[in-house]
Design a protein around this motif. Structure first.
Motif, mmCIF file in Angstrom:
data_model
loop_
_atom_site.group_PDB
_atom_site.id
_atom_site.type_symbol
_atom_site.label_atom_id
_atom_site.label_comp_id
_atom_site.label_asym_id
_atom_site.label_seq_id
_atom_site.Cartn_x
_atom_site.Cartn_y
_atom_site.Cartn_z
ATOM 1 N N VAL A 1 0.826 -1.281 0.064
ATOM 2 C CA VAL A 1 -0.149 -0.033 0.203
ATOM 3 C C VAL A 1 0.843 1.229 -0.007
ATOM 4 O O VAL A 1 1.937 1.258 0.495
ATOM 5 C CB VAL A 1 -0.861 -0.159 1.123
ATOM 6 N N ALA A 2 0.421 2.462 -0.640
ATOM 7 C CA ALA A 2 0.999 3.749 -0.366
ATOM 8 C C ALA A 2 -0.034 4.867 -0.575
ATOM 9 O O ALA A 2 -1.118 4.346 -1.352
ATOM 10 C CB ALA A 2 1.994 3.677 -1.493
ATOM 11 N N MET A 3 0.417 5.896 -0.187
ATOM 12 C CA MET A 3 -0.566 6.889 -0.456
ATOM 13 C C MET A 3 0.129 8.161 -0.687
ATOM 14 O O MET A 3 1.187 8.326 -0.262
ATOM 15 C CB MET A 3 -1.625 7.375 0.900
ATOM 16 N N HIS A 4 -0.279 9.110 -1.096
ATOM 17 C CA HIS A 4 0.330 10.351 -1.679
ATOM 18 C C HIS A 4 -0.587 11.510 -1.937
ATOM 19 O O HIS A 4 -1.762 11.398 -2.655
ATOM 20 C CB HIS A 4 1.342 9.933 -2.746
ATOM 21 N N TYR A 5 -0.170 12.805 -1.703
ATOM 22 C CA TYR A 5 -0.830 13.986 -2.214
ATOM 23 C C TYR A 5 0.092 14.531 -3.056
ATOM 24 O O TYR A 5 1.189 14.918 -2.715
ATOM 25 C CB TYR A 5 -1.118 15.146 -0.765
ATOM 26 N N SER A 6 -0.446 15.101 -4.194
ATOM 27 C CA SER A 6 0.421 16.044 -4.989
ATOM 28 C C SER A 6 -0.636 16.545 -6.144
ATOM 29 O O SER A 6 -1.613 15.919 -6.367
ATOM 30 C CB SER A 6 1.348 15.282 -5.590
ATOM 31 N N HIS A 7 -0.395 17.626 -6.888
ATOM 32 C CA HIS A 7 -1.063 18.300 -7.707
ATOM 33 C C HIS A 7 -2.670 18.547 -7.316
ATOM 34 O O HIS A 7 -3.429 18.239 -7.992
ATOM 35 C CB HIS A 7 -0.715 17.688 -9.025
ATOM 36 N N GLN A 8 -2.739 18.657 -5.986
ATOM 37 C CA GLN A 8 -4.097 19.046 -5.341
ATOM 38 C C GLN A 8 -4.894 17.517 -5.266
ATOM 39 O O GLN A 8 -6.312 17.846 -5.169
ATOM 40 C CB GLN A 8 -4.906 20.102 -6.249
ATOM 41 N N GLY A 9 -4.439 16.520 -5.604
ATOM 42 C CA GLY A 9 -5.077 15.323 -5.732
ATOM 43 C C GLY A 9 -4.711 14.449 -4.659
ATOM 44 O O GLY A 9 -3.242 14.245 -4.239
ATOM 45 N N TYR A 10 -5.547 13.425 -3.963
ATOM 46 C CA TYR A 10 -5.100 12.362 -2.875
ATOM 47 C C TYR A 10 -5.408 11.042 -3.597
ATOM 48 O O TYR A 10 -6.507 10.857 -3.930
ATOM 49 C CB TYR A 10 -6.030 12.852 -1.776
ATOM 50 N N PRO B 1 -13.317 20.570 -8.207
ATOM 51 C CA PRO B 1 -12.440 19.347 -9.023
ATOM 52 C C PRO B 1 -11.277 19.915 -9.274
ATOM 53 O O PRO B 1 -10.830 20.820 -9.898
ATOM 54 C CB PRO B 1 -13.420 19.114 -10.272
ATOM 55 N N THR B 2 -10.176 18.870 -9.347
ATOM 56 C CA THR B 2 -8.691 19.186 -9.819
ATOM 57 C C THR B 2 -8.282 18.043 -10.726
ATOM 58 O O THR B 2 -9.156 17.255 -11.047
ATOM 59 C CB THR B 2 -7.892 19.216 -8.454
ATOM 60 N N GLY B 3 -7.082 18.122 -11.114
ATOM 61 C CA GLY B 3 -6.667 17.489 -12.463
ATOM 62 C C GLY B 3 -6.285 15.822 -12.136
ATOM 63 O O GLY B 3 -5.957 15.621 -11.151
ATOM 64 N N LEU B 4 -5.932 15.303 -13.095
ATOM 65 C CA LEU B 4 -5.826 13.858 -12.921
ATOM 66 C C LEU B 4 -4.561 13.442 -13.642
ATOM 67 O O LEU B 4 -4.336 12.168 -13.981
ATOM 68 C CB LEU B 4 -7.098 12.957 -13.400
ATOM 69 N N GLY B 5 -3.869 14.143 -14.483
ATOM 70 C CA GLY B 5 -2.831 13.862 -15.294
ATOM 71 C C GLY B 5 -1.791 13.375 -14.513
ATOM 72 O O GLY B 5 -0.766 12.411 -15.113
ATOM 73 N N GLU B 6 -1.344 13.433 -13.241
ATOM 74 C CA GLU B 6 -0.467 13.361 -12.298
ATOM 75 C C GLU B 6 -0.550 12.535 -11.242
ATOM 76 O O GLU B 6 0.159 11.793 -10.765
ATOM 77 C CB GLU B 6 0.561 14.435 -12.114
ATOM 78 N N PRO B 7 -1.610 12.834 -10.284
ATOM 79 C CA PRO B 7 -1.402 12.356 -8.857
ATOM 80 C C PRO B 7 -1.740 10.930 -8.729
ATOM 81 O O PRO B 7 -1.132 10.385 -7.487
ATOM 82 C CB PRO B 7 -2.765 12.958 -8.028
ATOM 83 N N ALA B 8 -1.900 10.036 -9.463
ATOM 84 C CA ALA B 8 -2.000 8.701 -9.348
ATOM 85 C C ALA B 8 -0.755 8.105 -9.856
ATOM 86 O O ALA B 8 -0.517 6.836 -9.111
ATOM 87 C CB ALA B 8 -3.110 8.049 -10.159
ATOM 88 N N TYR B 9 0.331 8.872 -10.134
ATOM 89 C CA TYR B 9 1.719 8.366 -10.301
ATOM 90 C C TYR B 9 2.455 7.774 -9.074
ATOM 91 O O TYR B 9 2.744 7.163 -8.763
ATOM 92 C CB TYR B 9 2.457 9.018 -11.514
ATOM 93 N N PRO B 10 2.345 9.083 -8.233
ATOM 94 C CA PRO B 10 3.625 8.969 -7.228
ATOM 95 C C PRO B 10 3.326 7.908 -6.512
ATOM 96 O O PRO B 10 4.543 7.182 -5.650
ATOM 97 C CB PRO B 10 3.533 10.281 -6.650
ATOM 98 N N PRO B 11 1.987 7.441 -5.855
ATOM 99 C CA PRO B 11 1.887 6.452 -4.645
ATOM 100 C C PRO B 11 2.087 4.930 -5.478
ATOM 101 O O PRO B 11 2.357 3.980 -4.830
ATOM 102 C CB PRO B 11 0.500 6.478 -4.384
ATOM 103 N N THR B 12 2.140 4.906 -6.834
ATOM 104 C CA THR B 12 2.338 3.512 -7.586
ATOM 105 C C THR B 12 3.469 2.844 -7.209
ATOM 106 O O THR B 12 3.650 1.555 -6.834
ATOM 107 C CB THR B 12 1.911 3.809 -8.894
ATOM 108 N N PRO B 13 4.853 3.713 -7.395
ATOM 109 C CA PRO B 13 5.972 2.758 -7.270
ATOM 110 C C PRO B 13 6.258 2.219 -5.906
ATOM 111 O O PRO B 13 6.481 1.040 -5.593
ATOM 112 C CB PRO B 13 7.271 3.828 -7.566
ATOM 113 N N PRO B 14 5.790 3.104 -4.766
ATOM 114 C CA PRO B 14 5.952 2.362 -3.450
ATOM 115 C C PRO B 14 5.096 1.270 -3.136
ATOM 116 O O PRO B 14 5.557 0.434 -2.433
ATOM 117 C CB PRO B 14 5.806 3.681 -2.529
#
Ligand code: FES
Ligand code: FES
Lengths: 154, 725
Positions: free
Chosen positions: B586-595, B688-701
């Motif tokens: 599991v991993a969680m991350h906040y970036s680009h206004q998305g959780y 509502p905020t964007g989705l181009g990026e925030p799902a990337y960072p929690p995936t590698p961990p």
């Protein structure tokens, strides 16, 4: 030298060197830009066309080796019943992200479904594994193939 | 709670009038406080409603695969209340004087456009209602709309928008603030699955992308640059290139030494791209020595290791007394993490078409930041920005690569040199070896746990690139990454070393590495504490609160992180038994206004080869999800992109040059390796905020944590490659 080709059912001629890959004849000489350049080395599948219905990487197919085989590109594949079904399924499931790989994906998928109308997951993976999608729209692409095959609903 | 990033100073300005060729034309812009004086306009879009009822929306932002050409018009069409089938979408030209900023990146488009786009649509609808009221001589109250029609429910009268546009064009638009927006429950377009507007063109092979540009009399070019960045041409005999059939010109470009300017090289121009490439391949170019040739990944790693062992150059954040807390800690955990340089590898190689004529240049570009391109071309070619016209094409992927305009200035230069329209297309090898790479980085981490296993002290020392003043592009280290501000004793410091290699922004810049480091180490702490990784993260998050000041982009809402963590745990059946050799991470991350929180199930097979079975993703980007189709695609794409890079991708430098060149050495994920990715949106009352990026960072961990659960081996260095063999 001049080569005579059948492209999407039409006779076309191209006066180019025999080592010119079919991809550049299509894109630059004949103005059919649907087949895409991604790697130039048979590694990505963006340039996939059909030669007598079989998928081929146009970036590594010299024009001199095409011979009398009929060339079908993304611009013409919709005239075949399977190609039309695949194109419709692609739109219905909204398969593309950036869309750049999709011409090649559709050509590979159409060849697959023509040979195997109801492919298994493993057969889909095997037939499509040479087609890279940098956006990784793979899940939608796979779904679109199954929709076109009538295996699932859009 | 008020919305975190509400910008009350931003206002919508709208103009309405008659359209050329008939109909109603609405043009609108948002202005921030700084623009209130009205100096620099920044139109967001034009909307034209024609007498035949067709609505044309000119979107100012470029399409790079993020779906913006569909989602923005959806917002306008919803409030205008039109039939989506009647909507046509056009790409607006690049013109800062009209449109202001037209860059795309940072998942900023949705939050920036959500309010003004809907308001503009609502204003148009109000004007059409007013026109109908005049026509029927009734008050506007009581009139309603159905898609494309104004309706008077009392008399059952109906008027198509097309019949009303002429009268509406003569009305003054109402103040946008006074016009009510729809109740989201009544939405007909927003929130519904909408395929991309370009799909038909994509599946039938219509010209769409930059590389598809064709102009009368156009020539084709290749441009050979030194593998060592910025090295000049020492010696070259151009005759072999000129001898190739179809080659029209071959010449040396002096260029400069700035890595994001025009680099030295040899241009070959021909009447087809293949001839240009053959001409180029016939050349034997001797490159001059360059001071940057001494750089290698191995040397950089050794330098980083040495810096890690020294006192950090700079403290980015310091809370409490970390030394004292570590001295008292029941357990101290230490680890070192690192991540490699990465290429963007857009599937459409860098390319640009330019046409120089009479001191002016017209450009067709797949670009993410065309206005910066205009400035660069103006500077290097020594012409006025007004002498440059830029047309934006669709891009075959962006990921941040097309924020840089190196290929644009090369194309413009070559076109000027040959005095003809030229399409410059890079080879895949050029594209891999001349990227603006995601910078590598190194982290040393130390944490103290108390007797209960709770985190009481954290010390991080990052080594990145830059000088005393600035980080290298894309190499910024953030001192406020979670768990900063969640614990009392925290230090994040950084040391930098100089770099003479081009770096830049890759999808979720900075965060694409921070997620791996922070969430990997937190996983180690959970195990050191003997606690479940989800439960441990819940304790660390604590009660719902803001870490940081309200309204700041780096402020983390722990409640929203907890929300996605709980959701993903439920979706994935966290805690269930899995077969031996398989693990959940599991991993969680906040970036680009998305959780975003991710759970991955993975196993390791013969020869240590990892297999990813499935990913579950919970996403909180507020409410509303504008286009569920595009939204799911962006999340699935980000997750699979991150899995691909985590498994195998790296760029390594030897003797100042990248050693990878094509997809055999820089492999992308393939279909057979792509696991199912189940996505859930946690809807919260935030913009509502964007989705181009925030799902990337929690995936590698999440992936590395799953492999740890499966094998007991902790991945602290990316890519995973054969570390599990
Ligand atoms: S361009 Fe032909 S396979 Fe990549
Ligand atoms: S959709 Fe972008 S490469 Fe496949």
């Amino acid at each position: 030298m001049a080569f005579t080709l059948t492209v999407n059912g039409q006779t076309r001629t191209a006066d180019v060197d025999g080592d010119t890959p079919l991809l550049w004849v299509l894109r630059d000489t004949l103005g059919l830009v649907g087949a895409k350049f991604g790697c130039g080395a048979a590694l990505c599948g963006a340039c996939t066309v059909h030669l007598d219905g079989a998928p081929a990487r146009a970036c590594v197919t010299p024009i001199s080796r095409v011979g009398t085989r009929a060339v079908t590109t993304i611009e013409g594949v919709g005239k075949t019943p399977v190609g039309a079904k695949v194109q419709a399924a692609w739109q219905a499931v909204d398969a593309p992200q950036c869309g750049y790989c999709q011409a090649g994906q559709i050509m590979s998928a159409t060849a697959l479904l023509t040979a195997k109308p109801k492919p298994t997951d493993a057969e889909i993976d095997a037939a499509m594994n040479g087609n890279l999608c940098r956006c990784a729209a793979y899940l939608r692409i796979k779904k679109a193939i199954k929709v076109a095959a009538g295996l699932v609903e859009a | 709670m008020s919305e975190l990033l509400e910008k009350p100073s931003r206002r919508l300005f709208l103009q309405a009038g008659a359209a050329v060729g008939g109909g109603l034309l609405l043009s609108f812009e948002i202005r921030g406080a700084a623009r209130a004086a009205g100096t620099a306009p920044s139109l967001n879009a034009f909307v034209r409603i024609a007498p035949d009822g067709i609505v044309t929306i000119a979107a100012k932002r470029a399409e790079i695969g993020q779906g913006v050409r569909t989602s923005l018009p959806m917002m306008i069409a919803e409030e205008l209340d039109v039939d989506w089938a009647k909507v046509r979408i056009e790409q607006a030209p690049v013109d800062a004087k009209v449109y202001g900023d037209q860059w795309v990146g940072g998942s900023t488009t949705t939050p920036d456009e959500w309010e003004p786009s809907r308001q503009a649509g609502a204003v148009g609808r109000a004007m059409l209602i007013q026109a109908a009221a005049q026509k029927w001589n009734v008050p506007t109250e009581g009139l309603v709309t159905e898609p494309g029609f104004v309706v008077d429910p009392r008399t059952k009268r109906r008027a198509a928008y097309g019949e009303l546009v002429e009268a509406a064009a003569k009305l003054a638009p109402p103040d946008p603030k006074t016009v009510p927006l729809k109740d989201p429950k009544t939405y007909r377009i927003v929130g519904k699955f909408h395929p991309q507007s370009d799909n038909l063109a994509i599946v039938t092979g219509e010209p769409l992308f930059g590389i598809d540009t064709r102009l009368p009399g156009m020539l084709y070019a290749t441009y050979a640059k030194a593998p060592v960045f910025g090295a000049k041409v020492a010696k070259v005999d151009l005759a072999p290139a000129k001898a190739v059939k179809g080659v029209r010109a071959a010449f040396v470009v002096e260029g400069g030494t700035e890595l994001d300017g025009l680099l030295p090289g040899v241009a070959v121009v021909a009447d087809s791209w293949w001839s240009a490439r053959k001409g180029r391949d016939a050349l034997e170019i001797v490159w001059a020595d360059s001071p940057t040739a001494a750089q290698s990944s191995a040397t950089l790693a050794a330098q980083a290791k040495a810096l890690s062992a020294q006192t950090p150059h700079k403290v980015l954040r310091q809370d409490g007394d970390v030394d004292a807390a570590l001295a008292k800690a029941a357990k101290v955990v230490k680890a070192s993490y690192d991540y490699p340089f990465l290429a963007h590898a857009t599937l459409e190689p860098q390319n640009c078409t330019a046409s120089w004529k009479d001191g002016k240049v017209e450009i067709w570009a797949p670009a993410q930041d065309p206005e910066e391109g205009r400035k660069l071309v103006a500077k290097i070619l020594g012409i006025a920005p007004e002498a440059i016209t830029i047309h934006l094409t669709r891009s075959g992927g962006g990921f941040g690569r097309r924020l840089m305009n190196d290929v644009m200035v090369e194309a413009a230069w070559i076109s000027k040199a040959v005095g003809a329209p030229v399409k410059l297309v890079w080879t895949r090898e050029d594209d891999t070896r001349h990227d603006f790479y995601r910078p590598a980085g190194w982290y040393d981490l130390t944490a103290g746990l108390d007797a209960k296993g709770d985190l009481v002290a954290w010390r991080g020392h990052a080594v990145s690139f830059g000088d005393d003043k600035d980080f290298a592009r894309g190499a910024e280290i953030d001192g406020n990454q979670f768990p900063a501000r969640a614990i009392a004793n925290y230090v994040q410091a950084v040391s930098t070393m100089p770099l003479d290699l081009p770096t830049g922004w890759l999808r979720a810049p900075g965060n694409n590495a921070f997620g791996f480091v922070m969430q990997g180490f937190i996983d180690e702490l959970a195990h050191a504490a003997g606690q479940d990784p989800v439960a441990y993260r819940r304790r660390l998050l604590g009660e719902a609160r803001l870490l940081g000041e309200p309204g700041k982009e780096d402020t983390v809402d722990t409640g929203r992180l907890r929300g996605v963590l709980d959701r993903v745990a439920a979706m994935s059946g966290w805690g269930r038994a899995v077969p031996a050799g398989t693990g959940l991470g599991v991993a969680m991350h906040y970036s680009h206004q998305g959780y975003v929180a991710v759970v991955i199930e993975a196993s390791v097979g013969e020869g240590g080869k990892p297999t990813v079975h499935k990913a579950w993703v919970a996403v909180d980007v507020g409410r509303q999800i504008v286009n569920p189709s595009g939204a799911e695609q962006q999340v699935q794409g980000s997750v699979l992109d991150a899995i691909g890079s985590t498994l195998r991708q790296k760029i390594t430098f030897e003797n100042g040059a990248a050693t990878q060149a094509n997809f055999n050495t820089f492999p992308l994920l393939r279909m057979a390796e792509a696991p199912p990715v189940e996505v859930a949106f946690v809807l919260t009352d935030h913009k509502p905020t964007g989705l181009g990026e925030p799902a990337y960072p929690p995936t590698p961990p999440a992936l590395c944590n799953a492999l740890f659960a499966a094998t007991g081996k902790r991945i602290r260095s990316l890519p995973i490659a054969d570390q599990l063999a």
